[in-house]
Design an enzyme around this catalytic site. Sequence first.
Site, short mmCIF file in Angstrom:
data_model
loop_
_atom_site.label_atom_id
_atom_site.label_comp_id
_atom_site.label_asym_id
_atom_site.label_seq_id
_atom_site.Cartn_x
_atom_site.Cartn_y
_atom_site.Cartn_z
N PHE A 51 -7.01 21.93 -24.11
CA PHE A 51 -7.33 20.52 -24.26
C PHE A 51 -8.57 20.25 -23.42
O PHE A 51 -8.77 20.87 -22.37
CB PHE A 51 -6.17 19.59 -23.85
N THR A 52 -9.40 19.31 -23.87
CA THR A 52 -10.75 19.14 -23.30
C THR A 52 -10.74 18.96 -21.78
O THR A 52 -11.35 19.74 -21.05
CB THR A 52 -11.43 17.92 -23.95
N TYR B 112 0.83 -1.21 0.00
CA TYR B 112 0.00 0.00 0.00
C TYR B 112 0.86 1.25 0.00
O TYR B 112 0.54 2.24 -0.65
CB TYR B 112 -0.93 0.01 1.22
N PHE C 77 -18.58 15.27 -26.11
CA PHE C 77 -18.19 14.43 -27.24
C PHE C 77 -18.09 12.95 -26.88
O PHE C 77 -18.27 12.09 -27.73
CB PHE C 77 -16.86 14.91 -27.84
N ARG D 88 -12.73 16.07 -33.81
CA ARG D 88 -12.08 17.14 -33.06
C ARG D 88 -12.52 18.45 -33.71
O ARG D 88 -11.83 19.05 -34.51
CB ARG D 88 -10.55 17.02 -33.11
N ASP E 3 2.04 20.83 -19.96
CA ASP E 3 1.31 19.59 -20.22
C ASP E 3 2.29 18.75 -21.02
O ASP E 3 2.46 18.92 -22.23
CB ASP E 3 0.02 19.85 -21.00
N LYS F 157 0.46 8.25 -23.32
CA LYS F 157 0.91 8.60 -24.68
C LYS F 157 2.41 8.29 -24.80
O LYS F 157 2.79 7.14 -24.98
CB LYS F 157 0.61 10.08 -24.96
N1 F0G Z 1 -3.42 16.55 -22.11
C1 F0G Z 1 -3.39 16.22 -23.41
C2 F0G Z 1 -2.65 17.08 -24.37
C3 F0G Z 1 -4.07 15.06 -23.83
O1 F0G Z 1 -4.04 14.74 -25.12
C4 F0G Z 1 -4.76 14.27 -22.89
C5 F0G Z 1 -5.51 13.10 -23.30
C6 F0G Z 1 -4.75 14.66 -21.56
C7 F0G Z 1 -4.06 15.80 -21.20
C8 F0G Z 1 -5.49 13.90 -20.50
O2 F0G Z 1 -4.85 12.73 -20.21
O3 F0G Z 1 -6.48 10.94 -20.89
O4 F0G Z 1 -4.59 10.45 -19.34
O5 F0G Z 1 -6.50 11.80 -18.57
N2 F0G Z 1 -5.79 12.86 -24.49
C9 F0G Z 1 -6.48 11.71 -25.02
C10 F0G Z 1 -6.65 11.88 -26.50
C11 F0G Z 1 -7.75 11.39 -24.32
O6 F0G Z 1 -7.29 11.00 -27.10
O7 F0G Z 1 -6.15 12.83 -27.07
P1 F0G Z 1 -5.67 11.41 -19.72
#
Ligand code: F0G
Length: 459
Positions: A125-126, A73, A450, A383, A216, A259
């Site tokens: 970013f979303t 843990y 989305f 997108r 980021d 990624k």
């Molecule tokens: N920042 C960027 C630039 C991203 O592309 C993503 C995720 C995140 C943060 C968030 O990371 O998914 O580990 O919580 N991008 C994915 C995509 C979902 O399909 O572009 P996460």
Amino acid sequence: MAKTSWAEPFKIKMVEHLRMTTRDERTRAIAEAGYNTFLLKSEDVYIDLLTDSGTSAMSDRQWAGLMLGDEAYAGSVNFYHFEDAVRRFYGYKHLIPTHQGRGAEHILSKICIKPGDFIPGNMYFTTTRAHQELSGARFVDVIIDAAHDPANEQPFKGNVDLAKLQNLIDRVGAKKIPYLCLQCNVNMAGGQPVSMKNIRETRELCRKHGIRIFLDATRAVENAYFIKLREPGYGSKSIAEILLEICSYTDGCTCSAKKDSLVNIGGWLSINDDDLAEQARSLVVLYEGLHTYGGLAGRDMEAIAIGIGESVQFDHIRARIGQVEYLGHKLQAAGVPIVKPIGGHGIFVDAATFLPHIPREQFPAQALAAALYVDSGVRAMERGAVSAGRNPDTGQNIFPKLELIRLTIPRRVYTQAHMDVTAESVIDLRDNAASIKGLKFIYEPKYLRFFQARFEPVA
Ligand code: F0G
């Protein structure tokens, strides 16, 4: 003969079978999924280019690392390996593991943002923007204008526009800007890099006003590759050296390990400041897990530690981006409108140009992603306006300049032949574009619509 070909620095040890489907089956599947490729079952997909997130093939060494998971843990040995890898390759002092990138974004937003603050960033970013807004901040886009123009071929379209940033500082005051969010290989712009020169200049401007920078770092390794190739003075530096230099101009990072780091799950928050790191550690316990696992199994942390080391190998990153370019060049040669220059993690097709007969209110990119799936079983992601959501003040749809579908290439997963099949299908659709119909919402979720929205074709 000049040797310009490259090949992957790996061979295939295990295969995963794919189910082949008929056009009728796919027509039914997409209707059941509300014309949203996120709602398709993966077993109904042939070539899955939805995302490069968590879809990488791990190496034999990473799989072996899973067996070394220390599932204590507290104080797992794998946490310390993870911490060592982040310190060595990213250079930050404190590591706070999180279940994925958005877990880190959540914690950073909570500890840094007060209601009424502004967060400048080189394009949104979303999930990142959603967490900033949930904490009461307003996101302000300070990316250069070229990033919004799919035809502009400038090599560093991810750059921060320093005049836009200065403008924001003059307008709201530096006290209302807790940090700038600097994204590498800007996802929504098409995987476009930031130059080292621009990072340095952004750092200078922020330092003058006492504004922190959080990176980021999700695709920072891919950004480092473009700096090596395109920026004077970096050709002879290693990817690892360039990555460390990028991070050195920032105060910490949020990162999705799904990624660059070649794993299926994981993320982290890095912070250099001791006090801020303490605050983050006390929150991570609440939202993710103890500060030495942050929602991850010990084995996951081991796989990340190994994956980080593999990610900065030049032969790896050249083959990874080389495959993206292979697909992009095929589409370009056939005259398919794509975002230029070709970015790091996928090909972004300009759906607005592709489908000029579909008005923006009928979501051409969403319609194109659905049509591509029906044609060949290739799954892409919208997108464009659906991803952009609604303006929080007016409730109106946001129509960003870019209305794209993303053909995102998982790392170390598909072959060149898969890229050929994908290109053929996109080119066929372009030749029959007039038959593709627009879409309208039949269900629209409140947050990150989305992912779960449902549509039907406009009559
Ligand atoms: N920042 C960027 C630039 C991203 O592309 C993503 C995720 C995140 C943060 C968030 O990371 O998914 O580990 O919580 N991008 C994915 C995509 C979902 O399909 O572009 P996460």
